[in-house]
Design a protein around this motif. Sequence first.
Motif, mmCIF file in Angstrom:
data_model
loop_
_atom_site.group_PDB
_atom_site.id
_atom_site.type_symbol
_atom_site.label_atom_id
_atom_site.label_comp_id
_atom_site.label_asym_id
_atom_site.label_seq_id
_atom_site.Cartn_x
_atom_site.Cartn_y
_atom_site.Cartn_z
ATOM 1 N N ALA A 140 17.099 22.283 5.529
ATOM 2 C CA ALA A 140 16.887 22.737 6.902
ATOM 3 C C ALA A 140 15.465 23.240 7.066
ATOM 4 O O ALA A 140 14.773 22.924 8.037
ATOM 5 C CB ALA A 140 17.891 23.829 7.250
ATOM 6 N N LEU A 142 12.843 22.432 5.461
ATOM 7 C CA LEU A 142 11.873 21.358 5.459
ATOM 8 C C LEU A 142 11.818 20.644 6.790
ATOM 9 O O LEU A 142 10.830 20.025 7.140
ATOM 10 C CB LEU A 142 12.253 20.320 4.395
ATOM 11 C CG LEU A 142 11.829 20.587 2.978
ATOM 12 C CD1 LEU A 142 12.365 19.484 2.107
ATOM 13 C CD2 LEU A 142 10.326 20.627 2.887
ATOM 14 N N SER A 143 12.932 20.694 7.504
ATOM 15 C CA SER A 143 13.003 19.880 8.718
ATOM 16 C C SER A 143 12.554 20.608 9.972
ATOM 17 O O SER A 143 12.509 20.006 11.027
ATOM 18 C CB SER A 143 14.444 19.387 8.915
ATOM 19 O OG SER A 143 14.906 18.777 7.750
ATOM 20 N N ILE A 144 12.271 21.875 9.861
ATOM 21 C CA ILE A 144 11.822 22.593 11.057
ATOM 22 C C ILE A 144 10.301 22.632 11.083
ATOM 23 O O ILE A 144 9.689 23.101 10.144
ATOM 24 C CB ILE A 144 12.337 24.039 11.057
ATOM 25 C CG1 ILE A 144 13.846 24.050 11.029
ATOM 26 C CG2 ILE A 144 11.839 24.759 12.290
ATOM 27 C CD1 ILE A 144 14.390 25.436 11.196
ATOM 28 N N PRO A 145 9.720 22.169 12.129
ATOM 29 C CA PRO A 145 8.270 22.276 12.229
ATOM 30 C C PRO A 145 7.878 23.738 12.336
ATOM 31 O O PRO A 145 8.612 24.542 12.902
ATOM 32 C CB PRO A 145 7.934 21.546 13.523
ATOM 33 C CG PRO A 145 9.145 20.786 13.888
ATOM 34 C CD PRO A 145 10.304 21.474 13.293
ATOM 35 N N PHE A 147 5.734 25.369 14.074
ATOM 36 C CA PHE A 147 5.549 26.019 15.374
ATOM 37 C C PHE A 147 6.880 26.321 16.040
ATOM 38 O O PHE A 147 7.047 27.353 16.689
ATOM 39 C CB PHE A 147 4.636 25.202 16.288
ATOM 40 C CG PHE A 147 5.148 23.828 16.644
ATOM 41 C CD1 PHE A 147 4.852 22.742 15.848
ATOM 42 C CD2 PHE A 147 5.893 23.636 17.789
ATOM 43 C CE1 PHE A 147 5.299 21.479 16.179
ATOM 44 C CE2 PHE A 147 6.349 22.372 18.121
ATOM 45 C CZ PHE A 147 6.048 21.301 17.326
ATOM 46 N N VAL A 148 7.846 25.453 15.818
ATOM 47 C CA VAL A 148 9.165 25.702 16.392
ATOM 48 C C VAL A 148 9.753 26.962 15.775
ATOM 49 O O VAL A 148 10.297 27.826 16.468
ATOM 50 C CB VAL A 148 10.104 24.505 16.123
ATOM 51 C CG1 VAL A 148 11.520 24.841 16.499
ATOM 52 C CG2 VAL A 148 9.619 23.296 16.885
ATOM 53 N N VAL A 263 -1.351 26.358 13.102
ATOM 54 C CA VAL A 263 -0.268 26.388 14.079
ATOM 55 C C VAL A 263 0.295 27.799 14.230
ATOM 56 O O VAL A 263 0.528 28.286 15.337
ATOM 57 C CB VAL A 263 0.833 25.408 13.640
ATOM 58 C CG1 VAL A 263 2.064 25.610 14.462
ATOM 59 C CG2 VAL A 263 0.342 23.997 13.752
ATOM 60 N N THR C 297 14.400 15.129 12.427
ATOM 61 C CA THR C 297 13.770 15.355 11.136
ATOM 62 C C THR C 297 14.825 15.511 10.054
ATOM 63 O O THR C 297 14.720 14.920 8.977
ATOM 64 C CB THR C 297 12.916 16.630 11.195
ATOM 65 O OG1 THR C 297 12.170 16.628 12.399
ATOM 66 C CG2 THR C 297 11.973 16.675 10.018
ATOM 67 N N ASN C 301 15.372 13.236 6.670
ATOM 68 C CA ASN C 301 15.267 13.874 5.355
ATOM 69 C C ASN C 301 16.539 13.687 4.541
ATOM 70 O O ASN C 301 16.504 13.353 3.364
ATOM 71 C CB ASN C 301 14.990 15.380 5.514
ATOM 72 C CG ASN C 301 13.516 15.658 5.690
ATOM 73 O OD1 ASN C 301 12.681 14.910 5.211
ATOM 74 N ND2 ASN C 301 13.201 16.736 6.383
#
Lengths: 321, 378, 322
Positions: A140, A142-145, A147-148, A263, C297, C301
Amino acid sequence: MGRFIVRRALFGVVVLAIISFAVFILFFVVAPGDKAANFCGKGCTPERLAQINKLYHLDQSWISQYWLYVKRLVLHGDLGYSFNNQQPVRAIIFDRAPATASLALGAAVVWLSLGIPIGILAATKPRSLRDRAATTFALAGLSIPTFVLGLLFLYLFFYQLTIHGAAFFPGNGYVPLTQNPWEWMKHLILPWFTLAVVSAASYSRITRGSLLEVLGEDYIRTARAKGLSERRVIYRHGLRSALTPVVTLLGIDVGTLLGGAIVTEAVFGLGGIGQTAVTAVVNGDLPIIFGTVLFAAFFIVVANILVDIAYALLDARVRLA
Amino acid sequence: MTAQQAVDHAGRDINTQAGDVLLKVEGAVKNFPIKQGIIFQKEVARVHAVSGVDLEVRSGETLGLVGETGCGKSTLARLIAGLYPMTSGRITFDGSDITNLPRKKMRPFRRDIQMIFQDPYGSLNPRRRVGSIIGDPFDIHGVADGAERKKRVQELMEVVGLNPEHFNRFPAEFSGGQRQRIGVARALALRPKLIICDEPVSALDVSIQAQVINLLDDLQNEFGLTYIFIAHDLSVVRHVSDRVAVMYLGKIMEFGPVDDLYGLPRHPYTNALLSAVPVPDPDRADTRERVILRGDVPSPVNPPSGCPFHPRCPKAQDICVEQMPPLEPVFDDPPEHRVACHFPVPEGEDISQCTPGIDQSGTGPLVGADLSAVATGS
Amino acid sequence: MTVIAADEVAQQKAGGPGHDIPPQKAIEGRTPLQLAWARLKKDRVSIACLIVIIVLVLVAIFANQLTSLIGHPPNEQYRDKGLAPNGLPVGPGGFFLLGGDDVGRDILSRIIHGTRVSLLVGVVATALAVLIGVSVGTMAGYFGGRVDTVLSRTMDVFLSFPFLLFAISLVSVFSPSVRISIFVIAFFTWANVGRIVRGQVLSIREKEYVEAARSLGAGDFRIMVVDVLPNLVAPILVYSTLLIPTAIVFEATLSFLGLGVPIPTPTWGNMISESQGTYLQAPGFLIFPSLALFITTLAFNLLGDGLRDALDPRAARVLARK
């Protein structure tokens, strides 16, 4: 070892030369429009244009321009002049650097103290509940940018807490360490975690994978058979080899770290180098961007060299390569 | 033979009749440089893999090549197959000089010189189908395409003892012995004249070894093949070879017809090797004297001067340190049986009773009981 | 592998090699890719991700049709119904399914169109990076020597660039556009692919079957295409699947900073950026595009992870480095 350092440093110089050349080409050769006007910034006047033309030798061949650029860079550390701010870029950068440094270093501490232990916890009891939880967190994260995540944190920990009367974390801004350590930390906690989560996730996965692989090796089995406590087996024997890939990661990540920092600074209004660069784009202040890129490149190359040397110290095979 | 040029079973001209010299290697030398440097690497040392080898292989025979690991036999094989360029020397095949030919000129010869590799698991591409692997030679040399190629591949599979219907399977679906058969089929595809077998059975179980060796034997008879058979297992070499060459540290120590060499080994090294071969009869095994060599094989980066075996030879004298002995017949041996030794072993001599006439402690890597050199750090 | 064991047992029963199994058993071997697909199918998480991704692709392709179904074009501002009386965005439910943004546009429609940009940039940039990376990496690994030194050093240089900053500079010099975004992303990620490919090729090059091919007279190009490349398919596939979300996030970040696709084209990144003014009161404006980004994303992944396990269950950990 000395030979290795020399080789590495030499290569670093080459890299810097190439990057600075690329930057030069970008800003002085291929940029569309009048170069002087590009650098002029807002409120441009003909005198200023003339000044710029003279300063950068823009009427001469670009080879002589490049030569001048290199001389000023190497001999004087001159990174250009921002007309918008009426200040040399170098001064601006050094002024903003502490914020970025605080952010980066603090975040590094957070993600190492978060990522590696989580990875260890996961690897020592594979397929258990805590392993699954750790892996889920990692994926999880890894998948969140970045800035978000930053905005999310602001929403949860700043806004929600504030309207419910439990305000603790400030919404933005930076307070220098020397001025007020407590405030400094309060302002940086959310940014630290924002920047750290993605890296922590990545590091926990790698630590987990690496440790799992090492724990499967025969010499670990021997250590256990000798009767060593599990703790000793893991920490004294397993971790040492498991951590070497993690160290290499540190080096490669400096570039990503910088991106994340930019960011995060933008989201939390920290006024560091990254945010300065972003604002500069919005304001069309090319000299700042130009100077920032050079500074960052220098910093990344040095950091990479240091990491490579650390890696070589850890693993003798690398030195002999 | 008539005055016309003879033609072999594949329809090609034969320049060499059975029994003539098919392959001749003269003065083969191969060094691998070891480089070091900050920016520009320069050579600081060399691995002397092959240091002057002279060899001939006759058409239709099997030449055995034995030696320990690191003696250079695999390198020599690859030199002959054209996989490495030779540092110096000459290779003549079927009358033509093929030394260091550029790739294009070498191509036609590649049809005639083929290789079978040691590792049945590594020598076949795991991601390709077996039929495709065996068909490679046809594709590379543009000999056959499509249905014709498939037919010939399946014929080959039958010849080596595989089920031709397994043409579309992957190597992972075959056992070790079967994979070696695939390798043999691939080598056989273009009906080569010479096949170099680089330890083809070393990685197989003993019972399978026998099958593969018998297969190679049958193929040799059927297709008139010439083999160079490399191995470190002396019993296997004895079984398959007509003549044998013994290598040590890049040089040939002894060379001759198999029965002569095994019956009456003249070189101390050959003696030592043969004394280590297990003998099935326990009584004979007990009465036999074992020649046990001291120390390890020296590093090919820094080979000993003169005869390379002198640091470990029970019969070494001063001349052995100074001069490399020539490879020639000794005593009253037939001219075929040649030895490179200053003090060859006469019949009946037990070399385990000999004592060397030189100081052998400093001439190898940490051999023997003299550890004072180690203590002083020299 | 069970296949070999079964074969050997059957052969022993039938009297040794050479007497093979009756033709009822598979005569056509299954390719490693087919075997991997079978393994992948069993992994429910990966299948779920695959479905999500397919849905996303369909949404992107049929974006226009979908928005006309909803009835609110993405750039149309409904100032009367779309904004609350106090000027703030309207919440979900009611007129807009997921709520409106700060100028009265339908968030759902904009998210749907945002899918286009994200997937387009993500996939194309990755494809470009992989193409360049594989070519350079293969040549560097295969030829070795000077070629390798030059190419490796080049890759190292690219990896040392401060990429976001340089992206910022590129965009500030040339104005933002989809093309620049794709180029910038590919420019900074190809070297990662190249390095990994080079490592793989270095180990493949030492294998005996490459030597065998050379001894048969095969040329370098043929060896690279026929022998080396098929062994690269697995890591390339995995790495590409893991690279796509990186590219998507990169694009979103650029858009967030105002350097991506120019407004008014909706992308998830610039939607999130626009939400900064009002999200404290109207969280939907922030949350829905973020959710879209997160789900996309995460799906890639997880799929990448699943692919890695399916393609080579053993080597999963070796490829753990991104």
